[in-house]
Scaffold this active site. Structure first.
Site, short mmCIF file in Angstrom:
data_model
loop_
_atom_site.label_atom_id
_atom_site.label_comp_id
_atom_site.label_asym_id
_atom_site.label_seq_id
_atom_site.Cartn_x
_atom_site.Cartn_y
_atom_site.Cartn_z
N LYS A 1 0.86 -1.19 0.00
CA LYS A 1 0.00 0.00 0.00
C LYS A 1 0.90 1.24 0.00
O LYS A 1 1.06 1.91 1.02
CB LYS A 1 -0.94 -0.01 1.20
CG LYS A 1 -2.16 -0.90 1.00
CD LYS A 1 -3.10 -0.88 2.18
CE LYS A 1 -3.98 0.35 2.26
NZ LYS A 1 -5.07 0.40 1.28
N1 PMP Z 1 -7.38 -3.11 -3.14
C1 PMP Z 1 -6.96 -1.85 -2.91
C2 PMP Z 1 -6.33 -1.09 -4.02
C3 PMP Z 1 -7.12 -1.28 -1.64
O1 PMP Z 1 -6.72 -0.04 -1.41
C4 PMP Z 1 -7.76 -2.02 -0.62
C5 PMP Z 1 -7.98 -1.40 0.74
N2 PMP Z 1 -6.87 -1.61 1.58
C6 PMP Z 1 -8.18 -3.33 -0.90
C7 PMP Z 1 -7.97 -3.84 -2.17
C8 PMP Z 1 -8.81 -4.20 0.15
O2 PMP Z 1 -7.85 -4.55 1.13
P1 PMP Z 1 -8.27 -4.80 2.65
O3 PMP Z 1 -9.35 -5.80 2.63
O4 PMP Z 1 -7.02 -5.29 3.28
O5 PMP Z 1 -8.71 -3.49 3.19
#
Ligand code: PMP
Length: 303
Positions: free
Chosen positions: A154
């Protein structure tokens, strides 16, 4: 509303947590972040932070990629987040945003010869997608692969890609975008992973499709297998399958389990929330709010 931050190794009101405009990460996106939900449980007068350890594992992996060194272990970060949330005194659904970043006040696009630091903030946050039935469109933007960037981390700078896709979808009258990868296969939403129901099985793009490997994705896979006995297949997904699926939904920390009603102006199934999506939604909410004894190991109480 009390909004708190942990910044430069101190807890403080959010309004006081300000940084110099020369700070490197502001200019070049040289930071990694997380989004963590604290879910309010009214009966227990408690906030449960969901899968803290997994969020910080992903953050620390991202730090490695970005050569960001911070003097905190996963355990330290979990404790700090509990204290930050407790200090806020909030009694509702909250969202914690931790950021590890290149903190030197210096121009120059690079990862080396820069100091790093960590901050986190907590704010009240309800729903992210303000609809129960998303109308989505396939984006003209592609999600970059791992020779372009690092889709599994991220990284703040990488999110301009998500912003392009989200606003393109918004301007076209959709609630959210579906982003394809460079090979033209389905990757995910702008900030969510995606699942389809085909022949009674749950299908989701595999980790090799330039997705962010979501914690909600992992949670839903486990709940579907263990609690509903549904087969889950992680594989490449073609755009066409979006139009033929019986059910479709997004998963994400912010978005929870969000049903998709339409893709590119075509109804998914009959356009209503499907039975598998509904069951997973209910299960997921019970789990994150600390109402399912079997999954309490994913929930960290704040108070
Ligand atoms: N894809 C992206 C691009 C994201 O920013 C997120 C949010 N973190 C997700 C998928 C989903 O990830 P998570 O379930 O860990 O929040």
């Amino acid at each position: 509303m009390p909004q708190y931050a942990y910044f430069q190794k101190q807890f403080m009101p959010l309004a006081e947590a300000n940084t110099n405009i020369m700070t490197n990460f502001l200019h070049y996106g040289t930071a990694v972040f997380e989004g963590i939900r604290g879910n309010w449980n009214e009966e227990q007068n408690q906030i449960y932070l969901f899968r803290l350890k997994e969020h910080y594992e992903r953050l620390l992996n991202g730090c490695k990629v970005m050569k960001i060194q911070i003097p905190y272990s996963n355990d330290d970060l979990c404790k700090l987040t509990v204290e930050l949330t407790a200090r806020s005194g909030l009694k509702e659904n909250v969202y914690v945003r931790p950021v590890a970043y290149k903190s030197t006040e210096a121009m120059g696009v690079r990862l080396h010869n820069l100091e790093s630091d960590f901050f986190a903030l907590v704010i009240p946050w309800g729903r992210y997608l303000d609809t129960d039935a998303c109308r989505v469109g396939v984006s003209s933007w592609r999600r970059p692969g791992s020779n372009c960037s690092v889709p599994q981390a991220k990284i703040t700078g990488q999110y301009v890609n998500s912003a392009f896709a989200k606003t393109e979808a918004h301007d076209a009258g959709f609630d959210e975008a579906i982003v394809l990868n460079e090979s033209g296969r389905v990757a995910e939403g702008s900030g969510e992973n995606i699942f389809l129901v085909i022949d009674g099985k749950l299908i989701t793009p595999s980790v090799y499709e330039n997705i962010l490997v979501g914690i909600t994705r992992a949670t839903v896979i486990e709940l579907a297998k263990n609690e509903l006995g549904i087969e889950v297949i992680e594989r490449p997904v073609e755009r066409t399958e979006l139009y033929l699926a019986r059910e479709a939904f997004f998963t994400g920390t912010a978005a929870h389990v969000s049903p998709i009603a339409e893709v590119d102006h075509r109804l998914v199934g009959d356009g209503k929330v499907g039975p598998i999506t509904k069951e997973l939604q209910t299960l997921y909410h019970d789990v994150i709010e600390g109402k399912n004894p079997k999954y309490m190991h994913w929930c960290t109480p704040v108070y």
